[in-house]
Motif scaffolding. Sequence first.
Motif, PDB file in Angstrom:
ATOM      1  N   ASP A 292       0.848  -1.191   0.000  1.00 53.88           N
ATOM      2  CA  ASP A 292       0.000   0.000   0.000  1.00 53.88           C
ATOM      3  C   ASP A 292       0.889   1.249   0.000  1.00 53.88           C
ATOM      4  O   ASP A 292       2.119   1.158  -0.129  1.00 53.88           O
ATOM      5  N   LEU A 293       0.276   2.416   0.150  1.00 52.64           N
ATOM      6  CA  LEU A 293       1.040   3.665   0.088  1.00 52.64           C
ATOM      7  C   LEU A 293       2.051   3.795   1.215  1.00 52.64           C
ATOM      8  O   LEU A 293       3.000   4.588   1.117  1.00 52.64           O
ATOM      9  N   ALA A 294       1.860   3.036   2.286  1.00 50.15           N
ATOM     10  CA  ALA A 294       2.818   3.058   3.389  1.00 50.15           C
ATOM     11  C   ALA A 294       3.897   1.996   3.234  1.00 50.15           C
ATOM     12  O   ALA A 294       4.780   1.879   4.089  1.00 50.15           O
ATOM     13  N   GLY A 295       3.809   1.192   2.156  1.00 47.94           N
ATOM     14  CA  GLY A 295       4.808   0.156   1.914  1.00 47.94           C
ATOM     15  C   GLY A 295       4.517  -1.152   2.612  1.00 47.94           C
ATOM     16  O   GLY A 295       5.386  -2.022   2.694  1.00 47.94           O
ATOM     17  N   ASN A 296       3.280  -1.324   3.114  1.00 46.01           N
ATOM     18  CA  ASN A 296       2.935  -2.531   3.855  1.00 46.01           C
ATOM     19  C   ASN A 296       2.059  -3.466   3.024  1.00 46.01           C
ATOM     20  O   ASN A 296       1.344  -3.024   2.123  1.00 46.01           O
ATOM     21  N   VAL A 297       2.122  -4.756   3.357  1.00 40.92           N
ATOM     22  CA  VAL A 297       1.289  -5.758   2.679  1.00 40.92           C
ATOM     23  C   VAL A 297       0.579  -6.600   3.733  1.00 40.92           C
ATOM     24  O   VAL A 297       0.917  -6.575   4.916  1.00 40.92           O
ATOM     25  N   GLY A 298      -0.424  -7.371   3.270  1.00 40.95           N
ATOM     26  CA  GLY A 298      -1.097  -8.324   4.139  1.00 40.95           C
ATOM     27  C   GLY A 298      -1.757  -7.666   5.336  1.00 40.95           C
ATOM     28  O   GLY A 298      -2.357  -6.599   5.244  1.00 40.95           O
ATOM     29  N   ARG A 299      -1.617  -8.313   6.481  1.00 45.08           N
ATOM     30  CA  ARG A 299      -2.298  -7.830   7.676  1.00 45.08           C
ATOM     31  C   ARG A 299      -1.745  -6.506   8.186  1.00 45.08           C
ATOM     32  O   ARG A 299      -2.401  -5.841   8.999  1.00 45.08           O
ATOM     33  N   THR A 785     -24.284  -8.668  -0.383  1.00 46.36           N
ATOM     34  CA  THR A 785     -23.874  -9.682  -1.348  1.00 46.36           C
ATOM     35  C   THR A 785     -22.437  -9.400  -1.768  1.00 46.36           C
ATOM     36  O   THR A 785     -21.844  -8.410  -1.336  1.00 46.36           O
ATOM     37  N   GLY A 786     -21.863 -10.236  -2.582  1.00 45.60           N
ATOM     38  CA  GLY A 786     -20.478 -10.036  -3.010  1.00 45.60           C
ATOM     39  C   GLY A 786     -19.506 -10.507  -1.962  1.00 45.60           C
ATOM     40  O   GLY A 786     -19.319 -11.715  -1.764  1.00 45.60           O
ATOM     41  N   ASP A 787     -18.878  -9.568  -1.258  1.00 46.70           N
ATOM     42  CA  ASP A 787     -17.931  -9.903  -0.204  1.00 46.70           C
ATOM     43  C   ASP A 787     -17.911  -8.770   0.808  1.00 46.70           C
ATOM     44  O   ASP A 787     -18.207  -7.612   0.479  1.00 46.70           O
ATOM     45  N   GLY A 788     -17.576  -9.092   2.052  1.00 43.85           N
ATOM     46  CA  GLY A 788     -17.513  -8.092   3.089  1.00 43.85           C
ATOM     47  C   GLY A 788     -16.165  -7.407   3.134  1.00 43.85           C
ATOM     48  O   GLY A 788     -15.322  -7.572   2.243  1.00 43.85           O
ATOM     49  N   PHE A 789     -15.966  -6.611   4.182  1.00 43.56           N
ATOM     50  CA  PHE A 789     -14.669  -6.027   4.484  1.00 43.56           C
ATOM     51  C   PHE A 789     -14.232  -6.560   5.839  1.00 43.56           C
ATOM     52  O   PHE A 789     -15.049  -7.011   6.650  1.00 43.56           O
ATOM     53  N   PHE A 790     -12.923  -6.474   6.104  1.00 39.87           N
ATOM     54  CA  PHE A 790     -12.382  -7.236   7.211  1.00 39.87           C
ATOM     55  C   PHE A 790     -11.301  -6.461   7.965  1.00 39.87           C
ATOM     56  O   PHE A 790     -10.759  -5.473   7.477  1.00 39.87           O
ATOM     57  N   ARG A 791     -11.005  -7.002   9.146  1.00 44.94           N
ATOM     58  CA  ARG A 791      -9.837  -6.583   9.917  1.00 44.94           C
ATOM     59  C   ARG A 791      -9.066  -7.842  10.299  1.00 44.94           C
ATOM     60  O   ARG A 791      -9.667  -8.835  10.730  1.00 44.94           O
ATOM     61  N   PRO A 792      -7.747  -7.815  10.149  1.00 44.57           N
ATOM     62  CA  PRO A 792      -6.968  -9.013  10.462  1.00 44.57           C
ATOM     63  C   PRO A 792      -6.745  -9.180  11.958  1.00 44.57           C
ATOM     64  O   PRO A 792      -6.782  -8.219  12.731  1.00 44.57           O
ATOM     65  N   LEU A 793      -6.528 -10.406  12.353  1.00 44.62           N
ATOM     66  CA  LEU A 793      -6.148 -10.718  13.725  1.00 44.62           C
ATOM     67  C   LEU A 793      -4.781 -10.110  14.013  1.00 44.62           C
ATOM     68  O   LEU A 793      -3.871 -10.166  13.178  1.00 44.62           O
ATOM     69  N   SER A 794      -4.622  -9.510  15.183  1.00 42.22           N
ATOM     70  CA  SER A 794      -3.335  -8.905  15.521  1.00 42.22           C
ATOM     71  C   SER A 794      -2.273  -9.978  15.714  1.00 42.22           C
ATOM     72  O   SER A 794      -2.577 -11.110  16.106  1.00 42.22           O
ATOM     73  N   PRO A 795      -1.016  -9.667  15.449  1.00 44.04           N
ATOM     74  CA  PRO A 795       0.054 -10.672  15.553  1.00 44.04           C
ATOM     75  C   PRO A 795       0.352 -11.025  17.007  1.00 44.04           C
ATOM     76  O   PRO A 795      -0.238 -10.473  17.936  1.00 44.04           O
ATOM     77  N   ARG A 796       1.276 -11.966  17.174  1.00 44.52           N
ATOM     78  CA  ARG A 796       1.693 -12.357  18.521  1.00 44.52           C
ATOM     79  C   ARG A 796       2.124 -11.112  19.303  1.00 44.52           C
ATOM     80  O   ARG A 796       2.897 -10.285  18.826  1.00 44.52           O
ATOM     81  N   THR A 797       1.577 -10.986  20.519  1.00 40.58           N
ATOM     82  CA  THR A 797       1.805  -9.787  21.319  1.00 40.58           C
ATOM     83  C   THR A 797       2.169 -10.189  22.744  1.00 40.58           C
ATOM     84  O   THR A 797       1.442 -10.951  23.384  1.00 40.58           O
TER      85      THR A 797
END
Length: 806
Positions: A292-299, A785-797
């Motif tokens: 993305d614009l911040a240089g991050n991918v995935g979660r 319909t179609g698909d929803g939007f999401f938030r990823p599970l936070s990493p090991r903390t």
Amino acid sequence: MSRFRFSSFNATALGLVLATGALLLTTQGAAAQATSAENADAGTQQSEVPADETQEIVISGRRISQASEAVGEDRITSTVAVTREALLSAPSGISGLKMLESLPGFNVQTDGALGLYEFGNSVQARAFNLDQIGFVVDGVPMGRSDAFGGSPVFRYVDNENLGVVEASPGAGGVTMPTYSSLGPVVSYRSIAPQNDLGVFASQSFGDFGMKRTFIRVSTGKIGPLKAFVSRTKLNTDLWRGAGSVDREHWEAMAHVDITDSSWARFKFVSNDFFDYDSPTLSRAEYNSTAPDLAGNVGRYRGYYGDPLPSYAPTVAGVPFSNANYTYYYGQAINVRKDKLFAGTFHAGIADGIYAETTIYYEDKDGWGSSPDSYANTLTFYNRQQLVSGLALTAPRGTQFGVSSLGGYRQGILQSLHANVGIHSIDVGIWAEDDRYRRYQRRQNTIDGSPASAPNYDELVYGRRDYRSKRATLQMFVRDRIDLTPAFSLDLGVKALNLDYQQRGYRDFADYARTVNGVNVAGWGPQYNRAQFKDYFLPTAGILYRFNDLRTQLFASYAENLALPKGMDDIFSVAFTNSPAVVGAPAPERSKNVEIGLRTTRPEFFASLTGYYTKFDNRIQSIASILPGTTNVTETFFQNVGGVEAYGAELLANYKPAFLHGAAYFNGNITYNHAQFQDDIVAAARTYLIAGKYLPDSAKWVVSGGVTIEPAPWLVANVTGKYTSRRQSTFENTPGSSLPGFTVVSAYADIGDGFSIGPVRNARIRVNVDNLFDKDVLSFISPALTGDGFFRPLSPRTFQATLSVDI
């Protein structure tokens, strides 16, 4: 919108509950006669029962909940609890919602290990979601859970100050003050001020720069008074994207003994909360390897921070006209400043008779902001500049969008309790006045840069500016009838009267409209009102105590009505083609039936509940033909059908004697089958959702853990939680579901009870969330319909906490 009815469904469900009670009563009588006969044949008098038969002897451990609280002993409904022992093991600073994830019946998804992001929390309980659950803190109703103008419970609690979190996932009972619940009610009860002078302090450090300081000072008992005051200061970075979370939380409580049977309690809470937003993600964004614009991918996708990047202007002469500037974190802000004042007066009148009065006042303040691109802003500025009557300034670049969140709530609860013979009677009344103002505006920044301060003297366009009022009146009466020592019948009814009013500018069309390509004045400020009332919302239940005194059977039937969730949003729809106000939808109604067993044994305690739930008049925003026309389409909130759910919930703790207290086990299993009952008929098409599963509703939620106490100075636990497949769309579109996943957490308490000099009970606790660093999507923002939007599970903390008593 009132009614007084007793349908065939009601009669059938109530009949099942009462018939079960009659059968058990008959059985109990027969058992008593058999016991008497056996005693007579033996020629002996009834002797004193050994102490281990009359006293509750249950498993114990430093991190085992008190059995009677954990399983809801003597309740007619399924009632489970997170008690203080369990709360002391949780990560410091977890939200009041995340506390519920260890209970059966609740499917909780939160953003981050502490669950503090208000727009990243979801709770599903049987057929209901977060907006349909009632919350109460020390007898004070929390109103609605809306992030805008509501009173989300996690603003008002700290886990160190809580004694128990008690939850009824199906039917909370007629005595609970709530207008938002369709059945589930969660009650948070604080610890009482201690009798001894002292200080409790803890310091936590964790991943993402987390620092949290908690200190509680207790006065001890000074004459009739004992009190405490606590302060929490938490700072942490967001786990994805730029930004931080800053929370300062104060609580104070004072208890005053007036007579041997009368007392007063005073409570104060102040919550000052500031955090930055993070974006929801599409499935494609989450799976994409393109940064993305911040240089991050995935979660880890999230807004970029400072220094502000430079993007080529899309409009000559407007340096910050590029839409990429809306991905800057500095304008995605949430600010909440809330205060709660409450007093409870308990007056003992006679033996078994007392009255209680609770008075409360809540002050709500705050605002939120989001960026608006130059192109989008320019559209509304051009529409409004000549016809809205507002003094507007042309956009300078990326605009600062601000929403206000001001208001207050005040209320009083009065109840009377009396034990009269075999009757235990509760009568009460609750009245509340809730006022709220919301406006949404777009302001320029000083130079058009998203990193610059907003210029509140330059309004670019308006969207909303309205005030709303909710007036609530609830009355109830309940009678617990102990027909025999083993069998109790519980009958109750509540009456609920709700009045909602809204006045002001609802949305864009009230400021300006475009008709045949020409901008014209909007509809102007409007007034709308709705009233909802039902004076007969019954409950009925039975409680049967088996001969061993440790096992109980319970069953209940309850009806509920709730104020339509999101009334501010429902009435703030301004039609493009008509000045008419939106018609009020019918209130959502529910019917809940439960039957279950609970037991507390020397080596284990458990609770098993089966349930059936149905609620009608579900509310949804859909595009439909405008009332009074045949071909004009508008989008607004309407009643669209019902939901049906059935399932079972099991809670169990087991401490095997052969391990001599070195280890014990806990587990929860929830099976929930929740489906829509009706299709949605919209203007363009019919959405085929009848028989489809509710979005975000997991059919199976299973958790289990093992706790070890190998030495007096060590307690450790590992817990796993499995959440099964969940749909992200109402139509259950193929490919739109989220697969099931398992997340594991762990903690270790070291040094419990260690003391040196004035320092007592020094201990270190280490908590690990998402131990195996599971990378999945967890939070769902559903779509039709179609698909929803999401938030990823936070990493090991990781989090480490040092705490001491002084």
